[in-house]
Structure formats: C-alpha cells, structure tokens
Enzyme design. Structure first.
Site, PDB file in Angstrom:
ATOM      1  N   GLY A  46       0.754  -1.240   0.000  1.00  0.00           N
ATOM      2  CA  GLY A  46       0.000   0.000   0.000  1.00  0.00           C
ATOM      3  C   GLY A  46       0.783   1.287   0.000  1.00  0.00           C
ATOM      4  CD  GLU A 100       1.617   0.673   6.793  1.00  0.00           C
ATOM      5  OE1 GLU A 100       1.767   0.623   5.563  1.00  0.00           O
ATOM      6  OE2 GLU A 100       1.483  -0.338   7.494  1.00  0.00           O
ATOM      7  CG  ASP A 101      -1.028   1.869   3.188  1.00  0.00           C
ATOM      8  OD1 ASP A 101      -0.711   1.417   4.302  1.00  0.00           O
ATOM      9  OD2 ASP A 101      -1.685   1.199   2.361  1.00  0.00           O
ATOM     10  CG  ASP A 104      -6.763  -0.081   9.862  1.00  0.00           C
ATOM     11  OD1 ASP A 104      -5.972  -0.867  10.393  1.00  0.00           O
ATOM     12  OD2 ASP A 104      -7.300  -0.322   8.776  1.00  0.00           O
ATOM     13  CE  LYS A 132      -9.669   3.543   8.000  1.00  0.00           C
ATOM     14  NZ  LYS A 132     -10.318   2.276   7.596  1.00  0.00           N
ATOM     15  CG  PHE A 153     -12.860  -0.455   3.070  1.00  0.00           C
ATOM     16  CD1 PHE A 153     -11.901  -1.184   3.749  1.00  0.00           C
ATOM     17  CD2 PHE A 153     -12.895  -0.541   1.690  1.00  0.00           C
ATOM     18  CE1 PHE A 153     -10.995  -1.992   3.072  1.00  0.00           C
ATOM     19  CE2 PHE A 153     -12.004  -1.349   0.996  1.00  0.00           C
ATOM     20  CZ  PHE A 153     -11.057  -2.080   1.694  1.00  0.00           C
ATOM     21  CG  ASP A 160      -5.596  -3.623  -1.630  1.00  0.00           C
ATOM     22  OD1 ASP A 160      -5.896  -4.812  -1.823  1.00  0.00           O
ATOM     23  OD2 ASP A 160      -5.081  -3.231  -0.562  1.00  0.00           O
TER      24      ASP A 160
END
Length: 178
Positions: A46, A100-101, A104, A132, A153, A160
């Site tokens: 990601g 990092e993308d 969460d 998040k 989401f 993805d």
C-alpha cells in the site's frame, strides 16, 4: 464514482489535498532529519505511491528498504501479522522511519516496531499518510501523520480492495447506502 467488485466508491480525499498533506509531512521530516542518514522502511504494497511522492520531497540523505507485512484479507483485519518480505539491511544504531499508507487497528505497527528495535535501531518513527485513531486497538505513538480520518473503508492512492483500486490518484470511500 468508481466501482470495484461489488462496491461503489465516491471521492473522499482529492489528489491535491493528498499532495498538500504529503508536502507538509516532508517539510517536518526535512527539519527533523536534515543532519541524519535514516533508513526509510516502506511497507508494501500500500505505501509505494505515498513513499514515491514523499521521498521526492526529502532533502536529507536516506536509504530505502521495502518490507511486506500483512494483516488484512478483503476488507477485514485478520488480527494476525505475517511477514511476507523481510529486511536485508543492518539497522544497528540507525534512525529508522517506517513509511506506511494507513494505520487503523495498529496491529501491524505493533508487531513491526519491536522487530525493528530488536534489530538494534537507534530510533524508530512512523510516517503515515492516513490514520484512523478511532479504530486503534494497540497503544501506538505516530509522530508523523499526514491526515487523520474516520473509520471508513477507502481505496486509491495505493490502498486497495482485494488487490484492486490502488491505481487511482484520489482516495475514495465506500458510498453509503441510502
């Protein structure tokens, strides 16, 4: 509006908003690491687009390594972190920035951080595009966060849905069913 598999998505964060936030994050990193030579560990799959945009704006010397960890299947976390591609660089006494993308639950970072510290890293910080905070399950200190978002989401800009949707320049959110 885009459709991926069985879901419809609408724009959530525009490419321009992303570019502005990435530039602001790069400015912070440039100030903090100007006289250092950290190792950037990019978490695949990601974070590759975010990392490419970020590193082009960094003005300090750095090395880049890629690692792959996974805790997701489809739209849900499995709660178990698997190391799929490992690290091949000596981290002893090095400053490390994990790129990092999204954070969460924090489960992946909760596993990765101690692994890097055990390899002798002097410092380990996280630079993340999206976080998040309402979904965190583990205590986690993220010093470099471009944006905090609600528990939605999302796809696009490297993120993805079952392997699809990484190619979009904007970030999309699942369209609410009204």
């Amino acid at each position: 509006m885009i459709t991926i598999k069985d879901k419809q998505f609408e724009i959530f964060i525009s490419h321009q908003q992303i570019a502005d936030k990435v530039a602001a994050l790069a400015t912070r990193l440039n100030a903090d690491y100007q006289d250092k030579n950290p190792v950037l560990i990019v978490i695949l799959n990601g974070a590759f687009i975010f990392a490419a945009d970020l590193v082009r704006q960094l003005t300090f010397n750095h090395e880049i390594q890629f690692a792959k960890f996974s805790s997701y299947q489809g739209m849900e976390t499995t709660g178990e972190v698997k190391e799929l591609i490992g690290l091949s660089i000596d981290l002893k006494d090095r400053d490390v920035i994990i790129v990092e993308d999204i954070v969460d639950t924090g489960i992946t970072m909760g596993e990765v951080l101690p692994t890097l510290q055990a390899k002798g890293a002097k410092t380990v910080e996280i630079a993340v595009l999206l976080m998040k905070p309402g979904k965190l399950r583990v205590p986690l200190s993220v010093k470099y966060c471009a944006m905090e978002i609600p528990n939605e989401f999302i796809v696009g800009y490297g993120l993805d849905y079952d392997g699809l949707g990484r190619n979009y320049k904007d970030i999309y959110v699942v369209k609410s069913e009204e």
